[in-house]
Design a protein around this motif. Structure first.
Motif, mmCIF file in Angstrom:
data_model
loop_
_atom_site.group_PDB
_atom_site.id
_atom_site.type_symbol
_atom_site.label_atom_id
_atom_site.label_comp_id
_atom_site.label_asym_id
_atom_site.label_seq_id
_atom_site.Cartn_x
_atom_site.Cartn_y
_atom_site.Cartn_z
ATOM 1 N N LYS A 83 -30.470 -3.856 -13.615
ATOM 2 C CA LYS A 83 -30.546 -4.984 -12.686
ATOM 3 C C LYS A 83 -31.702 -5.900 -13.048
ATOM 4 O O LYS A 83 -31.567 -7.140 -13.071
ATOM 5 C CB LYS A 83 -30.699 -4.469 -11.254
ATOM 6 C CG LYS A 83 -30.713 -5.577 -10.214
ATOM 7 C CD LYS A 83 -30.821 -4.993 -8.822
ATOM 8 C CE LYS A 83 -30.833 -6.117 -7.772
ATOM 9 N NZ LYS A 83 -30.968 -5.581 -6.402
ATOM 10 N N GLU A 92 -31.186 -9.822 -14.335
ATOM 11 C CA GLU A 92 -31.792 -10.885 -13.535
ATOM 12 C C GLU A 92 -32.791 -11.682 -14.349
ATOM 13 O O GLU A 92 -32.880 -12.914 -14.207
ATOM 14 C CB GLU A 92 -32.461 -10.279 -12.296
ATOM 15 C CG GLU A 92 -31.459 -9.771 -11.261
ATOM 16 C CD GLU A 92 -32.151 -9.140 -10.061
ATOM 17 O OE1 GLU A 92 -33.388 -8.949 -10.125
ATOM 18 O OE2 GLU A 92 -31.453 -8.827 -9.075
ATOM 19 N N VAL A 140 -23.994 -7.031 -11.017
ATOM 20 C CA VAL A 140 -24.521 -5.868 -11.746
ATOM 21 C C VAL A 140 -24.256 -4.622 -10.916
ATOM 22 O O VAL A 140 -24.710 -4.525 -9.766
ATOM 23 C CB VAL A 140 -26.030 -6.008 -12.032
ATOM 24 C CG1 VAL A 140 -26.528 -4.806 -12.833
ATOM 25 C CG2 VAL A 140 -26.306 -7.303 -12.784
ATOM 26 N N GLU A 141 -23.530 -3.674 -11.482
ATOM 27 C CA GLU A 141 -23.235 -2.402 -10.819
ATOM 28 C C GLU A 141 -23.573 -1.270 -11.794
ATOM 29 O O GLU A 141 -23.145 -1.290 -12.939
ATOM 30 C CB GLU A 141 -21.766 -2.316 -10.417
ATOM 31 C CG GLU A 141 -21.310 -3.411 -9.472
ATOM 32 C CD GLU A 141 -19.816 -3.356 -9.213
ATOM 33 O OE1 GLU A 141 -19.189 -2.370 -9.660
ATOM 34 O OE2 GLU A 141 -19.280 -4.284 -8.588
#
Length: 364
Positions: free
Chosen positions: A232, A236, A254-255
């Motif tokens: 993440k 970002e 985002v996973e």
């Protein structure tokens, strides 16, 4: 007599007839026995019955004299006294064994368990213990004291090593950020768009490595990365550097499953994500188009699957269309480094899928 009647054989012996039940029991016993005489003892003496000629039986009754009764009582008393002394001796031996041997051993065992749990050993050696147990307790005390000193030195060394590793990651992160800033400054001085774009790609790759070192510095462990946090943060940052974080034209999804990965595997994986996400930002949505870039990282046992793509205009990966760019070459190289299977498609958006095995799954 044969009809069951009793007659005394003495004329003046104050004989008292025995109970009929006793006589009946003795007669049954004599009939069932292959002997000629049967007897029956009692507390007062004893009885015997035997056959004589003419079908008659003789019944004999004996009584203990006062001397015999006293002797019997004395013998019973002595046997009881011996049994009592034997039981008292056994109790005394057991109690002494507990005091001298069992209880000190239990105390020593309890001290060892306490030392295992709390790191403090208290043998409580006393002079009442056997000499061997005293020596054993003293040996345990000396050994645990040495182990405690060694453990304290090891903990101090580990804390110092961890501090050094954090400092190294912090310095590497700062140096990589400086290099990325220098590349960014150098790119601003270049007028050629393609060369400038290559500088920007190199800057983004270096910043991905800096993000990895920053995450390692922030985590409690320096040997593994929490991929949910790291991925993440990486995506970002890539969006922020590209100027798309606040624009709202492109959405980032985002996973990631929460698991830990060795940095040796996380570095190539991070560079693959950076490469694909950067290319999607630049080429997937021309002329102000809106879209979504998705990054998914899942773990099933030791198998890790990375899926990175977009719903943009797509791309042609046909080898006949020309020489593949350096970005695709890098992705192939990183996949080989990870010993992973790589597949990609450019229809209805770009989609890269990477499947690899996790070398180390650490859970700090």
């Amino acid at each position: 007599m044969h009809d069951g009647e009793l007659f005394p054989v003495c004329t003046n012996c104050n004989w008292e007839p025995p109970p009929p039940e006793l006589v009946f029991r003795l007669k049954e016993k004599l009939e069932k026995s292959d002997r000629s005489v049967v007897s029956f003892p009692s507390m007062q003496g004893g009885y015997a019955l035997g056959g004589i000629a003419g079908g008659a039986d003789i019944f004999v009754s004996t009584q203990r004299t006062p001397m015999e009764a006293d002797a019997l009582r004395a013998m019973v008393f002595q046997i009881a006294a011996l049994l009592f002394l034997l039981a008292a001796g056994l109790v005394g031996v057991t109690l002494a064994a507990n005091i001298v041997l069992v209880w000190p051993l239990r105390r020593l065992t309890h001290s060892v368990r306490k030392w295992q749990m709390e790191g403090v050993f208290d043998g409580r050696v006393t002079r009442s213990m056997p000499l061997e147990l005293q020596r054993l307790g003293q040996a345990f005390t000396r050994a645990t004291q040495r182990l405690s000193r060694h453990e304290a030195r090891l903990q101090k060394a580990m804390a110092h090593q961890e501090l050094l590793m954090k400092e190294i990651h912090h310095r590497v992160k700062n140096n990589l950020q400086i290099v990325a800033s220098l590349l960014n400054l150098q790119a601003n001085q270049i007028a050629h768009p393609e060369v400038k774009a290559e500088f920007a790609l190199a800057r983004d790759r270096i910043r991905a490595l800096a993000t990895l070192h920053r995450t390692l510095y922030a985590e409690d462990t320096l040997t593994s990365l929490n991929m949910a946090v790291f991925l993440k943060d990486l995506c970002e940052q890539t969006f922020h550097v590209a100027g798309e974080a606040d624009a709202g034209r492109i959405q980032l999804q985002v996973e990631s499953d929460s698991f830990w990965m060795d940095p040796d595997q996380a570095v190539p994986l991070a560079l693959i994500v950076t490469e694909v996400v950067t290319n999607s930002i630049k080429y997937a949505f021309p002329d102000g188009r809106e879209g979504v870039i998705h990054v998914r990282l899942t773990k099933n046992g030791s198998l890790v699957t990375l899926s990175v793509g977009d719903n943009g205009i797509g791309c042609s990966f046909d080898p006949a269309s020309g020489t593949p760019g350096i970005g695709l070459k890098l992705i192939h190289g990183f996949a080989r480094q990870l010993k992973a299977s790589l597949s990609y498609s450019g229809k209805e958006g770009v989609l890269f899928t990477l499947v690899m095995h996790l070398d180390k799954a650490q859970n700090p």
